[in-house]
Design a protein around this motif. Sequence first.
Motif, PDB file in Angstrom:
ATOM      1  N   SER A  54       5.016  -1.685  -9.376  1.00  0.00           N
ATOM      2  CA  SER A  54       4.023  -2.750  -9.382  1.00  0.00           C
ATOM      3  C   SER A  54       2.628  -2.179  -9.108  1.00  0.00           C
ATOM      4  N   ARG A  88      -0.308  -2.428   2.073  1.00  0.00           N
ATOM      5  CA  ARG A  88      -0.780  -3.694   1.511  1.00  0.00           C
ATOM      6  C   ARG A  88      -2.242  -3.991   1.850  1.00  0.00           C
ATOM      7  N   GLY A  99      -4.625  -1.971   0.089  1.00  0.00           N
ATOM      8  CA  GLY A  99      -5.361  -1.345  -1.012  1.00  0.00           C
ATOM      9  C   GLY A  99      -5.542   0.157  -0.872  1.00  0.00           C
TER      10      GLY A  99
END
Length: 143
Positions: free
Chosen positions: A119, A83, A85
């Motif tokens: 996602s 989380r 990137g």
Amino acid sequence: MKIHPLTLKDYDAIINLWKAAGLPFKPRGRDSKEAIARQMQENPDFFLGVFDENEQLIGVAILSCDGRKGWINRLAVHPKYQRRGIAKRLITEGEKTLRKRGVQIFCALIEDYNEISKSLFRKCGYVEHKDIIYFSKRDNEEV
Ligand SMILES: CC(C)(COP(=O)(O)OP(=O)(O)OC[C@H]1O[C@@H](n2cnc3c(N)ncnc32)[C@H](O)[C@@H]1OP(=O)(O)O)[C@@H](O)C(=O)NCCC(=O)NCCS
């Protein structure tokens, strides 16, 4: 954080990272040390690693290219570093590497249950094809 190609010296770190991330892999098939050595020899730039400031491997992706499409495979980020990137960065770097081979279509196979990965790829501009079913034929279950 640095991103650069992996070598066979990183093999154990790659395996440990896949385990830590809970990513299934084929230790007796296409992810065995011998198979990875062969793939690295053929395409050394297809193995991307992200390293922390202590040179510990925290992210990995293996690219492949069939001459028509480029594939992003075995993408994983260590849980402690998720989380932030890192996966997005690996995908961007992977696409850059594949473009150098003339590829203009980038693909990933994602298990339907893997909502996080779906996602992630959506965020990176990938389009989901619900009307396509993946067919494969294997010489054995280990490959
Ligand atoms: C999937 C994985 C590689 C993502 O790595 P990551 O470095 O944490 O991803 P990023 O920080 O680049 O996140 C990019 C996007 O992914 C999605 N995402 C990542 N973690 C998420 C989470 N815990 N919940 C929901 N969405 C998430 C989000 O869309 C996120 O975009 P946002 O931060 O703008 O909301 C990582 O969770 C992982 O290693 N999972 C286990 C192995 C795996 O499933 N690999 C994919 C095989 S196809």
